[in-house]
Scaffold this active site. Structure first.
Site, PDB file in Angstrom:
ATOM      1  N   SER A   1      -0.780  -0.708  -4.724  1.00 46.06           N
ATOM      2  CA  SER A   1      -1.522   0.494  -5.125  1.00 46.06           C
ATOM      3  C   SER A   1      -1.321   1.572  -4.080  1.00 46.06           C
ATOM      4  O   SER A   1      -0.740   1.327  -3.016  1.00 46.06           O
ATOM      5  CB  SER A   1      -3.013   0.186  -5.285  1.00 46.06           C
ATOM      6  OG  SER A   1      -3.667   0.170  -4.032  1.00 46.06           O
TER       7      SER A   1
ATOM      8  N   LEU B   1       4.059   0.535  -2.507  1.00 48.82           N
ATOM      9  CA  LEU B   1       4.106   0.633  -3.969  1.00 48.82           C
ATOM     10  C   LEU B   1       5.362   1.372  -4.400  1.00 48.82           C
ATOM     11  O   LEU B   1       6.048   0.961  -5.349  1.00 48.82           O
ATOM     12  CB  LEU B   1       2.864   1.364  -4.478  1.00 48.82           C
ATOM     13  CG  LEU B   1       2.905   1.864  -5.930  1.00 48.82           C
ATOM     14  CD1 LEU B   1       3.010   0.701  -6.909  1.00 48.82           C
ATOM     15  CD2 LEU B   1       1.676   2.715  -6.245  1.00 48.82           C
TER      16      LEU B   1
ATOM     17  N   GLU C   1       0.831  -1.193   0.000  1.00 45.52           N
ATOM     18  CA  GLU C   1       0.000   0.000   0.000  1.00 45.52           C
ATOM     19  C   GLU C   1       0.873   1.253   0.000  1.00 45.52           C
ATOM     20  O   GLU C   1       1.777   1.381   0.836  1.00 45.52           O
ATOM     21  CB  GLU C   1      -0.901   0.031   1.242  1.00 45.52           C
ATOM     22  CG  GLU C   1      -1.920  -1.094   1.304  1.00 45.52           C
ATOM     23  CD  GLU C   1      -2.792  -1.038   2.551  1.00 45.52           C
ATOM     24  OE1 GLU C   1      -3.866  -1.658   2.534  1.00 45.52           O
ATOM     25  OE2 GLU C   1      -2.413  -0.369   3.531  1.00 45.52           O
ATOM     26  N   CYS C   2       0.606   2.175  -0.890  1.00 42.38           N
ATOM     27  CA  CYS C   2       1.186   3.515  -0.903  1.00 42.38           C
ATOM     28  C   CYS C   2       2.717   3.485  -0.845  1.00 42.38           C
ATOM     29  O   CYS C   2       3.367   3.247  -1.853  1.00 42.38           O
ATOM     30  CB  CYS C   2       0.590   4.352   0.230  1.00 42.38           C
ATOM     31  SG  CYS C   2       0.774   6.144  -0.025  1.00 42.38           S
ATOM     32  N   GLY C   3       3.322   3.733   0.311  1.00 39.47           N
ATOM     33  CA  GLY C   3       4.767   3.675   0.409  1.00 39.47           C
ATOM     34  C   GLY C   3       5.318   2.337  -0.037  1.00 39.47           C
ATOM     35  O   GLY C   3       6.433   2.257  -0.571  1.00 39.47           O
TER      36      GLY C   3
END
Length: 451
Positions: free
Chosen positions: A428, A331, A327-329
């Site tokens: 993502s 990705l 998730e986020c970081g």
């Protein structure tokens, strides 16, 4: 059971500082405190937990639309404590769109029966503060507004002037105040407060904050006003057995954004959780699957790049079909490169492309993802609620797996593509809370188990 929410008239009035001071003071007074945060925040919850010595929990009616699951996320954790303290988000009635009852602090307070204490910024005001409190107290008669706290007052005389005006023109008691003191101001950067793990001298600041509010807030009166009948506890999730599975998750200064309820639900279902550090470990630990949460890889990009053996172990795990979710970081770390003001740094290389930091937030806020093909969370067409909060963009030619939509007041106000799946790796920018639908987590764990 004593429980209350600290809510602001707007963002920036100092509700986080007051909340931290109150948790510190109550803990020093010998109370067992269970903290909570309204909305999808990871940093404030870490500060809460540091003081209370209990993990702070997120209360979020967008991410958790089922009211039984939302009540469980609140009631489960304060069974053996004295006081539940909830920090609101933004202004009391601010949420998603113009609906005061859509993912706002007020919405949470009403659904969970939590009394509200309103924080008003006392800078450069006196009697006008009464008009603010009158407006908030009359705006929604179903909300239990029980008291007011004044932040950033100039002096005791200034406080008495504000208190006198509020109590003259409203029936809401003023319970205390906090003066402006630069020694307890908490620094911030692009995603809010700087995480507690990065701050030296933090415990001294928090201790001083607690000492300040203990002197200027009437805790006896406050605690009299927030006594509530304990809610009935009912677990809305079916029992699952994944005791044979081991899930390793990234946990260090660069990666530490996880909803505690997600980790606890995994443990409730028997999954063994093993932390690892992309900053400090030589390689991934042995596990059935890997979970990279969000964080600040951009702050530690040089160190992450320097740990070549660990990056190689992540790429190897992907190539040998180990399930990986990011998730986020996460990705950003799984891409080929990360570009910051300090340069371009090599990352794990699972996905072709570069994460590049920008000077503003991208796709900020609540959104909904619909998968365009089968994924770890379900078949094509699976809907996932989540939250995006990032300053980077991922520049890639990889094919997106999600159609993302931001829906406000019943209308789609923006849409974009995002999320990437390659082999058994999915990454993502979306932060996902599994309490929204246990089938998402169940499908992921069954994929790991091989069903």
């Amino acid at each position: 059971m004593k429980q209350f929410m600290i809510a602001g008239v707007s963002s920036g009035v100092g509700k986080t500082s007051i909340t931290l001071g109150i948790i510190q003071a109550l803990t020093r007074m010998g109370y067992r405190v269970q903290p909570y945060k309204v909305g999808p925040d990871y940093i404030d919850t870490a500060y809460h937990g540091r003081i209370a010595n209990r993990k702070s929990r997120n209360l979020d009616s967008f991410m958790i639309p089922n009211e039984d699951a939302l009540a469980w996320s609140f009631c489960k954790w304060h069974q053996n404590v004295d006081i539940a303290v909830v920090e609101g988000v933004m202004g009391l009635f601010d949420g998603l769109g113009t609906d005061k009852d859509c993912a706002s602090s007020a919405d949470i307070a009403k659904k969970l029966g939590i009394p509200v204490i309103l924080v008003v910024d006392g800078r450069a005001t006196s009697t006008s503060a009464a008009a603010i409190v009158h407006g908030f107290s009359s705006f929604d008669p179903n909300l239990e507004l029980v008291g007011v706290l004044i932040n950033r007052v100039a002096s005791e005389n200034h406080f008495q002037l504000i208190k006198g005006s509020i109590e003259r023109y409203t029936d809401i008691p003023v319970l205390g105040y906090l003066t402006k003191d630069t020694r307890v101001e908490l620094p911030s950067r692009h995603l809010g407060l700087i995480p507690d793990v990065e701050m030296e001298q933090l415990d001294k600041q928090l201790l001083r904050l607690g000492e300040m509010v203990q002197k200027t807030i009437d805790f006896d009166r406050l605690l009299e006003l927030v006594e509530k009948t304990e809610q009935e506890l009912r677990n809305p999730f079916s029992k699952q057995n994944f005791s044979q599975l081991t899930l390793a998750y990234a946990l260090d200064d660069a990666f530490h954004f996880y909803y505690e309820d997600n980790l606890d639900l995994l443990k409730d279902w028997g999954v063994t959780l093993v932390p690892f550090s992309p900053l400090n470990d030589q390689e991934l630990p042995e596990a059935d699957a890997y979970y990279f949460g969000g964080g600040f890889p951009e702050v530690f990009a040089r160190d992450l790049a320097a740990n070549k053996s660990f990056r190689a172990s992540v790429l190897w795990a992907h190539q040998y079909d180990k399930p990986i979710y990011a998730e986020c970081g996460g990705l950003m770390y799984l891409g080929q490169e990360l570009e910051t003001d300090e340069g371009v740094f090599e990352m794990a290389g699972v996905f072709k492309g570069r994460s590049r930091m920008t000077d503003r937030l991208k796709h900020f806020g609540y959104c909904q993802a619909t998968s365009q093909e089968p994924s770890i969370f379900g078949p094509s067409g699976t809907s996932i609620r989540g939250h995006e909060f990032h300053h980077s963009v991922f520049e890639t030619n990889e094919r997106p797996i999600f159609i993302m939509k931001k829906i406000r007041d019943g209308e789609v106000v923006s849409s974009w593509e995002g999320g990437y799946q390659k082999g058994k790796t999915l990454a993502s920018y979306l932060h996902v809370h599994f309490y929204q639908n246990q089938e998402l987590l169940k499908h992921w764990l069954e994929e790991i188990r091989g069903y």
